[in-house]
Design an enzyme around this catalytic site. Structure first.
Site, short mmCIF file in Angstrom:
data_model
loop_
_atom_site.label_atom_id
_atom_site.label_comp_id
_atom_site.label_asym_id
_atom_site.label_seq_id
_atom_site.Cartn_x
_atom_site.Cartn_y
_atom_site.Cartn_z
N PRO A 2 -4.09 135.02 41.66
CA PRO A 2 -5.24 134.76 42.21
C PRO A 2 -5.92 133.76 40.91
CG PRO A 2 -4.92 137.17 41.77
CD PRO A 2 -3.53 136.15 41.55
N GLU A 3 -7.24 132.58 42.24
CA GLU A 3 -7.61 131.99 41.14
C GLU A 3 -9.95 132.13 41.19
OE1 GLU A 3 -6.38 130.20 38.80
OE2 GLU A 3 -3.84 129.82 39.84
N LYS A 58 -11.32 133.09 35.55
CA LYS A 58 -10.24 134.07 35.88
C LYS A 58 -10.56 135.14 35.58
CE LYS A 58 -6.70 131.41 36.22
NZ LYS A 58 -5.15 130.85 36.38
N ARG A 267 5.02 122.92 38.90
CA ARG A 267 3.93 123.46 40.00
C ARG A 267 4.06 122.64 40.83
NH1 ARG A 267 0.04 126.94 37.86
NH2 ARG A 267 -0.70 127.12 40.10
#
EC number: 3.2.2.23
Length: 278
Positions: A2-3, A58, A267
């Site tokens: 979750p960002e 976040k 990434r």
């Protein structure tokens, strides 16, 4: 993971149910998260009121009477407001009870966090995990050309790729992996370009793109790759709008060039080699 958009969607979902309510009980089912959940929360929080729910990067910040409860969703965490009578599920780690309502942290991989910052130790911005965060993308500090100037000044003499520069979150917070790829595409900037070589016009386009992409993601309920659901249990729908992310080999929606993929700092990055020339 979750960002910022997913955390903001969560905040918007839980705030109307919890603000102004008093905690009746705290249950720590499994406190072995990224950092141990403070055991004394079961004694500290009952009787305290949720005076407001904010977000910093976040982190969700629940302002209580004597301090702030910080919640991070980690890799797979979700927060839901449910009737207290609903049975606990596997991977429910911490619950805050509000009479007939319950706020439950569900975290299968246990990379989330529930921490406490007493007001007696100073403003919440002094909490160690928040001290080095960049500016908020929707704050007045990042509005208009102020955001462009922040990106320009903080990127000077930086040889790191612009995507990794954004992911670090020290200039502006909340631009996670999906939103980096999308923002850089919208700004027409190659993700491997050295941050220190960004021009002012490029920084201006990038600041505008960051705000635009994050706003669209929040409006779409965030992105659900595997685990994320909002406080009502619904997935986000931003992934159907992406122009480059997870579209390797598919035609660019602007120029029809096949979307490219590469790995940066472990990434996955997606980009259009034609629209984002190095």
């Amino acid at each position: 993971m979750p960002e910022l958009p997913e955390v903001e969607v969560t905040r918007l979902g839980i705030a109307p149910h919890l603000e102004g309510r008093k905690v009746s009980a705290v249950k720590i089912i499994d406190g072995r998260l990224r950092w141990p959940v403070p055991a004394n929360l079961t004694k500290t929080l009952p009787g305290q009121t949720v005076n407001g729910i904010e977000r910093r990067g976040k982190y969700l910040l629940l302002e209580m009477d004597t301090g702030y409860l910080l919640i991070h969703l980690g890799m797979t965490g979700t927060l839901r407001v449910l009737p207290s009578s609903d049975p606990l599920k596997t991977h429910d780690r911490v619950t805050l009870e509000f009479g007939k309502l319950s706020l439950r942290l569900h975290d299968p991989r246990k990379f989330g966090a529930v921490l406490w910052h007493p007001k007696s130790k100073g403003p919440i911005k002094k909490f160690i995990l928040l001290q080095k965060l960049g500016v908020e993308p929707f704050s007045s500090e990042f509005s208009g050309e102020l955001g462009a100037e922040i990106l320009y000044q903080t990127s000077r003499k930086r040889s790191v790729a612009v995507k990794q520069f954004l992911l670090a979150g020290q200039a502006v917070v909340g631009v996670g992996n999906i939103y980096c790829s999308e923002s850089l595409f919208e700004a027409g900037i190659h993700p491997a370009k050295a941050a220190g070589k960004l021009t002012r016009p490029q920084c201006s386009r990038l600041a505008k793109a960051v705000r635009s992409i994050l706003k669209k993601a929040i409006e779409a309920g965030g992105s659900s790759l595997k685990d994320f659901v909002n406080s009502d249990g619904d997935p986000g729908h931003f992934m159907v709008q992406t122009k480059v992310y997870d579209r390797k080999g598919l035609p660019c929606k602007v120029c029809k060039t096949p979307i490219s993929q590469m790995v940066q700092g472990q990434r996955t990055t997606y980009f259009c080699s034609q629209c984002q020339k190095r």
